[in-house]
Motif scaffolding. Structure first.
Motif, PDB file in Angstrom:
ATOM      1  N   GLN A 142       0.826  -1.204   0.000  1.00  0.00           N
ATOM      2  CA  GLN A 142       0.000   0.000   0.000  1.00  0.00           C
ATOM      3  C   GLN A 142       0.864   1.259   0.000  1.00  0.00           C
ATOM      4  N   ARG A 143       1.974   1.246   0.763  1.00  0.00           N
ATOM      5  CA  ARG A 143       2.876   2.409   0.776  1.00  0.00           C
ATOM      6  C   ARG A 143       3.491   2.638  -0.594  1.00  0.00           C
ATOM      7  N   GLN A 144       3.922   1.566  -1.243  1.00  0.00           N
ATOM      8  CA  GLN A 144       4.514   1.704  -2.576  1.00  0.00           C
ATOM      9  C   GLN A 144       3.494   2.195  -3.597  1.00  0.00           C
ATOM     10  N   LYS A 145       2.257   1.780  -3.438  1.00  0.00           N
ATOM     11  CA  LYS A 145       1.209   2.228  -4.353  1.00  0.00           C
ATOM     12  C   LYS A 145       0.956   3.725  -4.193  1.00  0.00           C
ATOM     13  N   LEU A 146       0.933   4.209  -2.954  1.00  0.00           N
ATOM     14  CA  LEU A 146       0.754   5.642  -2.712  1.00  0.00           C
ATOM     15  C   LEU A 146       1.896   6.448  -3.338  1.00  0.00           C
ATOM     16  N   ILE A 147       3.116   5.945  -3.232  1.00  0.00           N
ATOM     17  CA  ILE A 147       4.269   6.645  -3.805  1.00  0.00           C
ATOM     18  C   ILE A 147       4.179   6.652  -5.330  1.00  0.00           C
ATOM     19  N   ARG A 148       3.773   5.519  -5.920  1.00  0.00           N
ATOM     20  CA  ARG A 148       3.635   5.449  -7.382  1.00  0.00           C
ATOM     21  C   ARG A 148       2.589   6.433  -7.891  1.00  0.00           C
ATOM     22  N   GLU A 149       1.517   6.627  -7.111  1.00  0.00           N
ATOM     23  CA  GLU A 149       0.445   7.526  -7.525  1.00  0.00           C
ATOM     24  C   GLU A 149       0.782   8.990  -7.275  1.00  0.00           C
ATOM     25  N   GLY A 150       1.967   9.262  -6.732  1.00  0.00           N
ATOM     26  CA  GLY A 150       2.399  10.635  -6.525  1.00  0.00           C
ATOM     27  C   GLY A 150       1.965  11.239  -5.209  1.00  0.00           C
ATOM     28  N   LYS A 151       1.454  10.447  -4.308  1.00  0.00           N
ATOM     29  CA  LYS A 151       1.029  10.951  -3.008  1.00  0.00           C
ATOM     30  C   LYS A 151       2.197  10.899  -2.032  1.00  0.00           C
ATOM     31  N   ARG A 152       2.008  11.556  -0.907  1.00  0.00           N
ATOM     32  CA  ARG A 152       3.073  11.638   0.110  1.00  0.00           C
ATOM     33  C   ARG A 152       3.313  10.268   0.744  1.00  0.00           C
ATOM     34  N   SER A 153       4.593   9.955   0.917  1.00  0.00           N
ATOM     35  CA  SER A 153       4.969   8.699   1.544  1.00  0.00           C
ATOM     36  C   SER A 153       4.691   8.767   3.052  1.00  0.00           C
ATOM     37  N   PRO A 154       4.035   7.774   3.611  1.00  0.00           N
ATOM     38  CA  PRO A 154       3.780   7.785   5.061  1.00  0.00           C
ATOM     39  C   PRO A 154       5.058   7.744   5.891  1.00  0.00           C
ATOM     40  N   GLU A 155       6.140   7.292   5.312  1.00  0.00           N
ATOM     41  CA  GLU A 155       7.409   7.244   6.037  1.00  0.00           C
ATOM     42  C   GLU A 155       7.922   8.637   6.346  1.00  0.00           C
ATOM     43  N   LEU A 156       7.562   9.632   5.539  1.00  0.00           N
ATOM     44  CA  LEU A 156       7.993  11.001   5.783  1.00  0.00           C
ATOM     45  C   LEU A 156       7.227  11.639   6.938  1.00  0.00           C
ATOM     46  N   SER A 157       6.096  11.076   7.298  1.00  0.00           N
ATOM     47  CA  SER A 157       5.278  11.621   8.379  1.00  0.00           C
ATOM     48  C   SER A 157       5.637  11.040   9.739  1.00  0.00           C
ATOM     49  N   ARG A 158       6.600  10.166   9.788  1.00  0.00           N
ATOM     50  CA  ARG A 158       6.971   9.549  11.063  1.00  0.00           C
ATOM     51  C   ARG A 158       7.665  10.565  11.963  1.00  0.00           C
ATOM     52  N   SER A 159       7.483  10.375  13.237  1.00  0.00           N
ATOM     53  CA  SER A 159       8.113  11.232  14.233  1.00  0.00           C
ATOM     54  C   SER A 159       9.620  10.964  14.267  1.00  0.00           C
ATOM     55  N   PRO A 160      10.424  11.966  14.569  1.00  0.00           N
ATOM     56  CA  PRO A 160      11.869  11.705  14.692  1.00  0.00           C
ATOM     57  C   PRO A 160      12.186  10.766  15.844  1.00  0.00           C
ATOM     58  N   PHE A 161      11.256  10.633  16.801  1.00  0.00           N
ATOM     59  CA  PHE A 161      11.490   9.727  17.932  1.00  0.00           C
ATOM     60  C   PHE A 161      11.312   8.268  17.540  1.00  0.00           C
ATOM     61  N   ALA A 162      10.771   8.005  16.365  1.00  0.00           N
ATOM     62  CA  ALA A 162      10.570   6.628  15.936  1.00  0.00           C
ATOM     63  C   ALA A 162      11.903   5.931  15.670  1.00  0.00           C
ATOM     64  N   PHE A 163      12.946   6.703  15.416  1.00  0.00           N
ATOM     65  CA  PHE A 163      14.243   6.120  15.070  1.00  0.00           C
ATOM     66  C   PHE A 163      15.204   6.118  16.248  1.00  0.00           C
ATOM     67  N   GLN A 164      14.778   6.619  17.398  1.00  0.00           N
ATOM     68  CA  GLN A 164      15.656   6.651  18.558  1.00  0.00           C
ATOM     69  C   GLN A 164      15.504   5.384  19.379  1.00  0.00           C
ATOM     70  N   ASP A 165      16.576   5.049  20.058  1.00  0.00           N
ATOM     71  CA  ASP A 165      16.573   3.892  20.939  1.00  0.00           C
ATOM     72  C   ASP A 165      16.080   4.351  22.309  1.00  0.00           C
ATOM     73  N   LEU A 166      14.845   4.017  22.663  1.00  0.00           N
ATOM     74  CA  LEU A 166      14.244   4.468  23.910  1.00  0.00           C
ATOM     75  C   LEU A 166      14.279   3.403  25.001  1.00  0.00           C
ATOM     76  N   ARG A 167      15.044   2.354  24.797  1.00  0.00           N
ATOM     77  CA  ARG A 167      15.141   1.310  25.809  1.00  0.00           C
ATOM     78  C   ARG A 167      15.977   1.802  26.989  1.00  0.00           C
ATOM     79  N   THR A 168      15.629   1.368  28.169  1.00  0.00           N
ATOM     80  CA  THR A 168      16.427   1.704  29.342  1.00  0.00           C
ATOM     81  C   THR A 168      17.486   0.637  29.522  1.00  0.00           C
ATOM     82  N   ARG A 169      18.649   1.074  29.941  1.00  0.00           N
ATOM     83  CA  ARG A 169      19.756   0.142  30.149  1.00  0.00           C
ATOM     84  C   ARG A 169      19.660  -0.472  31.538  1.00  0.00           C
ATOM     85  N   LYS A 170      19.855  -1.755  31.620  1.00  0.00           N
ATOM     86  CA  LYS A 170      19.767  -2.457  32.890  1.00  0.00           C
ATOM     87  C   LYS A 170      21.133  -2.561  33.564  1.00  0.00           C
ATOM     88  N   THR A 171      22.179  -2.769  32.798  1.00  0.00           N
ATOM     89  CA  THR A 171      23.505  -2.916  33.377  1.00  0.00           C
ATOM     90  C   THR A 171      24.380  -1.759  32.932  1.00  0.00           C
TER      91      THR A 171
END
Length: 76
Positions: free
Chosen positions: A9-38
């Motif tokens: 579905q994402r590739q179809k939207l891009i082919r039709e010239g619409k905005r890619s949903p990947e560009l609408s992702r938050s910058p926090f989606a790519f950060q490592d938000l796990r807490t360290r245990k050790t």
């Protein structure tokens, strides 16, 4: 390898010239938000093992005052 339905579905939207949903992702989606245990190796190496060892004499500016430690000497 087969593609997921969502990816198709994402590739179809891009082919039709619409905005890619990947560009609408938050910058926090790519950060490592796990807490360290050790602690890491560097944290283990640089940790302070004992208190009040900042100076070789143990003088870090702290003191202890107890109100019950008043001592009066009486001479007879």
């Amino acid at each position: 390898m087969a593609q997921s339905q969502a990816k198709k579905q994402r590739q179809k939207l891009i082919r039709e010239g619409k905005r890619s949903p990947e560009l609408s992702r938050s910058p926090f989606a790519f950060q490592d938000l796990r807490t360290r245990k050790t602690k890491t190796k560097q944290e283990q190496l640089h940790r302070q093992k004992y208190k009040n060892h900042a100076s070789p004499y143990g003088d870090d500016g702290s003191f202890y005052f107890s109100p019950q430690s008043r001592c009066f000497l009486l001479w007879s």
